[in-house]
Every structure is written in structure tokens, then in C-alpha cells.
Design a protein around this motif. Structure first.
Motif, PDB file in Angstrom:
ATOM      1  N   TYR A  14       7.202   2.164  -9.522  1.00 25.61           N
ATOM      2  CA  TYR A  14       6.083   1.935 -10.440  1.00 25.61           C
ATOM      3  C   TYR A  14       6.312   0.684 -11.287  1.00 25.61           C
ATOM      4  O   TYR A  14       5.404  -0.147 -11.460  1.00 25.61           O
TER       5      TYR A  14
ATOM      6  N   ARG B  47       4.677   5.969 -19.175  1.00 27.75           N
ATOM      7  CA  ARG B  47       4.101   4.800 -18.513  1.00 27.75           C
ATOM      8  C   ARG B  47       3.802   3.692 -19.521  1.00 27.75           C
ATOM      9  O   ARG B  47       4.048   2.499 -19.266  1.00 27.75           O
TER      10      ARG B  47
ATOM     11  N   GLN C 144       1.426   7.985 -11.614  1.00 34.63           N
ATOM     12  CA  GLN C 144       0.344   7.245 -12.244  1.00 34.63           C
ATOM     13  C   GLN C 144      -0.795   8.136 -12.705  1.00 34.63           C
ATOM     14  O   GLN C 144      -1.498   7.815 -13.663  1.00 34.63           O
ATOM     15  N   THR C 145      -0.976   9.271 -12.036  1.00 29.03           N
ATOM     16  CA  THR C 145      -2.098  10.174 -12.372  1.00 29.03           C
ATOM     17  C   THR C 145      -1.684  11.355 -13.230  1.00 29.03           C
ATOM     18  O   THR C 145      -2.550  12.097 -13.703  1.00 29.03           O
TER      19      THR C 145
ATOM     20  N   GLN D  69       0.822  -1.205   0.000  1.00 32.03           N
ATOM     21  CA  GLN D  69       0.000   0.000   0.000  1.00 32.03           C
ATOM     22  C   GLN D  69       0.859   1.258   0.000  1.00 32.03           C
ATOM     23  O   GLN D  69       0.518   2.262  -0.650  1.00 32.03           O
TER      24      GLN D  69
ATOM     25  N   LYS E 196       1.410   7.257  -6.940  1.00 29.78           N
ATOM     26  CA  LYS E 196       0.199   7.895  -7.469  1.00 29.78           C
ATOM     27  C   LYS E 196       0.497   9.159  -8.270  1.00 29.78           C
ATOM     28  O   LYS E 196      -0.145   9.409  -9.308  1.00 29.78           O
ATOM     29  N   PRO E 197       1.450  10.008  -7.843  1.00 24.88           N
ATOM     30  CA  PRO E 197       1.737  11.184  -8.678  1.00 24.88           C
ATOM     31  C   PRO E 197       2.158  10.822 -10.099  1.00 24.88           C
ATOM     32  O   PRO E 197       1.730  11.474 -11.065  1.00 24.88           O
TER      33      PRO E 197
ATOM     34  N   VAL F  83       2.022   1.751  -3.522  1.00 27.62           N
ATOM     35  CA  VAL F  83       0.928   2.229  -4.369  1.00 27.62           C
ATOM     36  C   VAL F  83       0.660   3.716  -4.114  1.00 27.62           C
ATOM     37  O   VAL F  83       0.466   4.509  -5.058  1.00 27.62           O
ATOM     38  N   ASP F  84       0.648   4.111  -2.860  1.00 23.59           N
ATOM     39  CA  ASP F  84       0.415   5.521  -2.536  1.00 23.59           C
ATOM     40  C   ASP F  84       1.567   6.386  -3.031  1.00 23.59           C
ATOM     41  O   ASP F  84       1.341   7.552  -3.448  1.00 23.59           O
TER      42      ASP F  84
END
Length: 667
Positions: free
Chosen positions: A449, A392, A383-384, A373, A380-381, A376-377
Motif C-alpha cells: 500500500y 492509512r 484500503q476499504t 493491477q 483493497k482489503p 492494487v487488487d
């Protein structure tokens, strides 16, 4: 006798006669009667001849000449002449007959002699032939015996050579089996030795001194095992004895017993420490309660004193007001004492029952999920962020292409695909399909990632390649183990994805929360919900869980790349722990039997060789104790197949090795 001949003789005799003729064509016959005595006498002259002829057994055509037929003459007596003639004829005939008989006898004698000689010659010839035949037969027998002896000698030499070759081959096989058996025991011993050593290093000095006997025995076992390994390495002309394997197994059992005794002693010491700590805590609690009571008494005393002071102040103010009624009394407001804040204690989380998960496995599960987790957190920057979308995509392609091509076709093929992945994680530039070049260092979050991405991609292979082809799990497992050695975080992230897809691998039967719907609960237990909000079918769920279990088991027993060492980050003890822990949980229909059967089929061969009779006892426990418990919840096909599999293993006293297992040093 021929009459014509007699007459001729008579004519010849008449020429010599001087008297008158008595016979002739011109003379009349004269018949003279003779007395009977003379006839008898004449007849007597003839009888001797007949008797002689009869004695000689000669049959002649004779004709008696009676006296009537002989004419009387004056000359010599005709009867005498006839008798002499007859006698001569008879004698001649007798001589001829005798000569003929003698000739016949001589001929018969000659014939008999010839036949006898011929018989003797035939006998001698047959005897000679028999001797020659026997001689040839003896020579032939001697030749055959000689050839048979030579052939037997050749066959004996060939058989001896074959026996020597077979003995050599068997010795080599026995040597390999002994070395393999000792090697397995050595790996098991080293793994256990490392765990016990780490346990000793984690103890304090006082505890280590208390366990000095176990420490000394541990060093002694290590020295004995090293001596056994050195003996096998030196080898020699003679193959090692089979007792080496039993000796190595005894060392492993002694180490297991040492660990058990050590844990038992540590548990006793820990219990003693807990008892001491409990007593100390009780004493401290009593002391704290006494101090709290003393504080309460002092607080009550202070409150009484304060109340007395307030009462005295109030009385003084009332007296002053009476003394000066016209003077306005200042408003005195007693400061309101703020109530003591209530200490709100956070409610402790209810402990999960051991029928759902073992506490140690739950702690490990929480640690893995927490790391996952956090990763994953953290990403996020990246990934988004839409500006890094192309980057990616290129990362995904760089990972997916070599990962999808992983097979055990050859060692070089496997190495090439691994190098493509590892070179990317090592920071080397990689050319993408669109012609651009990327590296993992292009973004600070790219490494985490890509680790998440690669771990998820490995787990997704269980849906496609592994569930339909069990042998495909082993090359994937070999690459996973190698990356686990090189990137420790990758291994934990991989386990997190595995546990999310199948919490039964923990093993963890997650309990249903009161506010959860059945669909939400099944999703937490590994079921998938389609886009149409439809629940995954049970048969597809079991098939997918089978693929996950195969990959999980393959990671446990598959060695990684040889260059990175033989150590496996996730060893065989994890499989043993999983089997022992799932026996303690509440059985679930279908899925529990499916997971246990897949684990036994993939790992059973290695577990049997590593744990020996302990593993057999575990199989008996599953058959005799766990299966009746499972039958109370499950009557489906997986349970029946598991029962048949256990019966087969225990009846044959062996478990075949799984198909497709990569040999040590494959690449």
C-alpha cells in the motif's frame, strides 16, 4: 682754425720782434698786395696740408687766411709763421686723429679679439656642454636599457610562469575531459557489455558454439578496455593523450558492431530454426491430417458396421414378431448416439498495429500494468477497511511530509528526507503528528500500500513542482532511482503510474475502441475529466505532460545515492529506445512534438556524448523524415518550436546540458 688762437700766437711772436710793430690796436691795418704767384705759392703751402688731411680722412673746421688778412711786418714772414703754426696744429690734430684712429682700431681689434675669444669660449663651452649632455644622455640611455632589460627579464619570467601555470591548468582540464570522456565510454561499454553477456548466457550451448568468434572478440574488447582504464588510473607526470577518448569510442563502436552482428547472426539462426520448425510443423500437420483422415475412414467404417448391425437387429426383431404375433414384443429403443461436441476455439485477440506501439514495448507495458493491477487488487482489503482508516492517514502523512520537502538545496538536506522515507520502509517506528507511533509492519498489506502511495505521490509532483520548475525534477529523480535500487517493485509501480498518466512514454498511441466516446478515449490517452465532467484544456494537458516527460527523462540520467552504487536501473538506452520507437508511430498533433522536444532538451547532452554520430544521424532523421510526416498532422506551436530546436542543435553541433542536473556523487 680759431682766429683768437692765431692772434694769441702772433702776440707772443711779436714780443721777440726787434722791428717796428705792424699789428696792434693802435696800428692801422696795412694791406699789401702780393702778386698772384705768391698767392698761388701761399695757397700751395696750404694745399698739401689739406691734401694730407683729406688723405687721413680728418675733417677739421679750418679757415683760410688770405694774404689780405695778414698784415705786413718787418720781422719774420707772417705767412711762414701762419703756415708753421697751421702745420703744427695740423700735425697735432693729425696725430690726435691718428692716435684716435689707432685707438679706435686697437679698440676694435681688442673688441674683435675679445669677441673671438668669447665666441671660442662659448663654442668650447657649448661643445663641452654638448659632450656633457651626450655623456649624460648615454649614461641615461645605458641606465634605461639596463632597467628595460631588467623589466623585460622580470616580465619574461612572469610570462613564463603564467604560461607554465596556464599549461598546467590546461593539462589538468584536458586530463579531466579525457577521463570524463573515457568514463562515459566505459559506462556505455559496460552497459552494452552486460547486455551482450546476458544475451550469451541466455543462449543454448549449440548457439554459443556457433557464436564463438563474437564471444572471443567480446572478451578481447573487455581486456583492451580494462588496459586502457588501468593506464588512465596509473597516470603519471604527463597528461593522457586525447587519443584515449577516440580509442575508447572505437572500442564502444566495435562492441556496437559486435552486438549488431550477433543479433544479425542470431536472427539468421532464429530464422533458420523457424524455417525448420515451420517445416517440421508442416510435416506434423500433414501427418496429423493423414491420421485424421485415417481416423475418419475408420470412424466411417465403424458407423457402417454399426448401421449394419442395427439393420440386422431390426430385421431379426421383425421376423420374431411375425413368428409370435400374440406375444407382445418388448419395446426396443435404439440408444440415440450423442452428437460429437463441437470444439469451440476461442477467437485470438487481434494484434495491434505497429503504427500504435512496438510489440516489445507493448509487452513491457502489459507486464508493468499487470504488476500494478495485482498490487492494487491485493491492497483493497486494507484500503476499504474503515477500522484502518487512521493508520492509512498516518502512512500518507509519513510519506508526504519528507517527500514534499525533497530539494537539491544541499546533499545533507536530500539525505535527511530520503532517510525519513527509507527508515519507514525498513520497519523502523515513526512518530506521527497526532503523537502515536506506527510502523510499516503493522499490517501485512501496508508495504504494498505504501509503495503504491509513494509512487503515486512522486508522479503527482509533475503537476505542481516540476511543470513550473524543470530543475526540481532532478532531486526527485535521484530519490526515485535510489528507491528503485533498494525496492525493485517500486520502480515498476512508478513506471505504471507514469504510463497511466502519459502512455506516450511507452510510447503507445492507444487506439480508440468502437464503443468508446471521445471523452472516454481522451481519458485513456492521459486527459483528465473534472468533477463537472469537463475535459481538461489542451494547454493544461500539454503543460502537465511536459512535467511528466521531464521527470521521466531525469530518472534516466540522474544517479542515485552514491552508497548504493553507480548502476542505474533505468539507463540511457531507454531514452534511445523511446526516441527510435516514437519515430515509427503515427504522429499526433502537439503532444508528439512536445514530448520529443522535452526529451531532447533534458537528455540530448548525455545522448550526444554517449552515442556520438549515431545520435546526430537520429537528429537528422527527425528533421528530414519525421518532421515532414508530422507536418501532415500538426501545424501548431510545438511543431514549430521543435523545428527551431533541431535547427539550433544541428547548426551549433552541440546540445547544452540541462540546468539542475545533479553531479555524480552528490549525496
Amino acid at each position: 682754425m680759431n682766429v683768437h688762437t692765431v692772434l694769441q700766437h702772433a702776440a707772443m711772436a711779436s714780443l721777440t720782434c726787434t722791428g717796428p710793430r705792424t699789428i696792434g690796436p693802435d696800428q692801422k691795418p696795412m694791406r699789401a698786395e702780393k702778386p698772384p704767384s705768391q698767392q698761388i705759392e701761399q695757397s700751395g703751402l696750404v694745399e698739401p696740408v689739406d691734401s694730407a688731411l683729406s688723405q687721413l680722412s680728418i675733417t677739421m673746421p679750418t679757415k683760410r687766411i688770405s694774404s689780405v688778412d695778414i698784415l705786413p711786418s718787418i720781422g719774420p714772414d707772417l705767412n711762414d709763421i701762419n703756415a708753421s703754426i697751421v702745420k703744427r696744429e695740423i700735425e697735432k690734430e693729425c696725430k690726435r686723429s691718428v692716435r684716435h684712429q689707432l685707438d679706435l682700431i686697437k679698440e676694435r681689434q681688442q673688441k674683435a679679439i675679445s669677441e673671438r675669444l668669447a665666441s671660442q669660449r662659448n663654442t668650447e663651452l657649448q661643445k663641452q656642454r654638448h659632450i656633457n649632455s651626450r655623456t649624460r644622455r648615454e649614461e641615461s640611455d645605458k641606465l634605461i636599457e639596463k632597467q628595460a632589460e631588467q623589466l623585460a627579464k622580470v616580465e619574461l619570467e612572469a610570462h613564463q610562469r603564467e604560461q607554465k601555470a596556464l599549461l598546467k591548468q590546461n593539462n589538468q582540464k584536458l586530463h579531466l575531459l579525457i577521463v570524463e570522456g573515457v568514463s562515459r565510454c566505459h559506462r556505455r561499454f559496460c552497459s552494452k557489455y552486460e547486455l551482450v553477456t546476458k544475451l550469451f548466457l541466455a543462449l543454448d550451448k549449440e548457439t554459443v558454439q556457433a557464436c564463438a568468434a563474437q564471444n572471443s572478440e567480446l572478451r578481447e574488447l573487455a581486456q583492451l578496455f580494462d588496459q586502457l582504464v588501468e593506464k588512465l588510473k596509473k597516470g603519471g607526470s604527463d597528461p593522457p593523450e586525447l587519443s584515449c577518448v577516440f580509442t575508447a569510442e572505437q572500442y564502444c563502436q566495435r562492441l556496437d558492431k559486435l552486438e549488431e552482428n550477433l543479433h544479425k547472426q542470431l536472427s539468421e539462426q532464429h530464422q533458420q530454426q523457424l524455417d525448420k520448425a515451420k517445416k517440421l510443423a508442416e510435416e506434423q500437420e500433414k501427418q496429423r491430417q493423414a491420421e485424421a483422415e485415417e481416423q475418419q475412414k475408420q470412424q466411417a467404417l465403424k458407423e457402417q458396421q454399426l448401421a449394419a448391425e442395427r439393420k440386422a437387429t431390426a430385421e431379426a426383431a421383425a421376423t420374431a414378431a411375425q413368428a409370435a404375433p400374440n406375444t407382445e414384443a418388448p419395446a426396443t429403443s435404439a440408444p440415440a448416439q450423442a452428437p460429437a461436441p463441437a470444439t469451440a476455439t476461442a477467437p485470438t485477440q487481434a494484434s495491434i498495429s505497429t503504427s500504435y506501439v512496438h510489440p516489445t514495448r507493448l509487452a513491457f507495458y502489459n507486464e508493468i500494468i499487470a504488476l500494478y493491477q495485482s498490487k492494487v487488487d491485493a491492497v483493497k482489503p486494507l484500503q476499504t477497511d474503515e477500522t484502518w482508516k487512521k493508520y492509512r492517514t498516518n502512512c500518507q502523512r509519513t510519506i508526504n511530509l519528507p517527500l514534499n520537502a525533497i530539494t537539491a538545496t544541499s546533499a545533507q538536506h536530500l539525505k535527511n528526507n530520503f532517510d525519513k522515507l527509507y527508515n519507514f520502509f525498513a520497519g523502523q517506528p515513526v512518530r506521527t503528528t497526532d503523537g502515536s507511533t506506527i510502523t510499516i509492519n503493522d499490517h501485512p498489506l501496508a508495504r504494498d500500500y505504501c509503495i503504491l502511495l509513494m509512487a503515486k505521490k512522486f508522479v503527482s509532483q509533475t503537476d505542481t513542482a516540476i511543470s513550473s520548475n524543470p530543475q526540481a525534477a532532478f532531486p526527485f529523480a535521484s530519490v526515485i532511482v535510489t528507491f528503485w535500487k533498494l525496492l525493485p517493485d517500486f520502480g515498476k509501480i512508478f513506471l505504471a503510474y507514469m504510463y497511466k498518466e502519459s502512455p506516450y512514454l511507452v510510447p503507445y498511441v492507444i487506439p480508440q475502441q468502437p464503443d468508446q466516446t471521445p471523452e472516454q478515449y481522451l481519458k485513456t490517452m492521459g486527459y483528465r475529466i473534472t468533477e463537472n465532467n469537463q475535459l481538461e484544456k489542451p494547454d493544461m494537458f500539454l503543460k502537465r505532460q511536459t512535467g511528466i516527460a521531464r521527470l521521466y527523462a531525469a530518472v534516466i540520467i540522474t544517479p542515485g545515492r552514491q552508497a548504493d552504487g553507480p548502476y542505474n536501473c533505468f539507463g540511457l538506452e531507454e531514452a534511445w529506445g523511446w526516441l527510435t520507437h516514437i519515430m515509427q508511430l503515427k504522429p499526433l498533433p502537439d503532444i508528439c512534438a512536445t514530448m520529443i522536444m522535452e526529451m531532447l532538451q533534458t537528455l540530448g547532452f548525455e545522448l550526444w556524448h554517449a552515442y556520438g554520430m549515431n545520435f546526430v544521424k537520429l537528429l537528422l532523421y527527425i528533421q528530414n523524415i519525421y518532421m515532414p510526416q508530422l507536418s501532415a498532422y500538426d501545424e501548431g506551436g510545438p511543431k514549430t518550436r521543435l523545428e527551431m530546436l533541431l535547427s539550433k542543435f544541428l547548426r551549433e553541433r552541440q546540445i547544452p546540458q540541462a540546468m539542475g542536473v545533479l553531479p555524480p556523487g552528490f549525496w
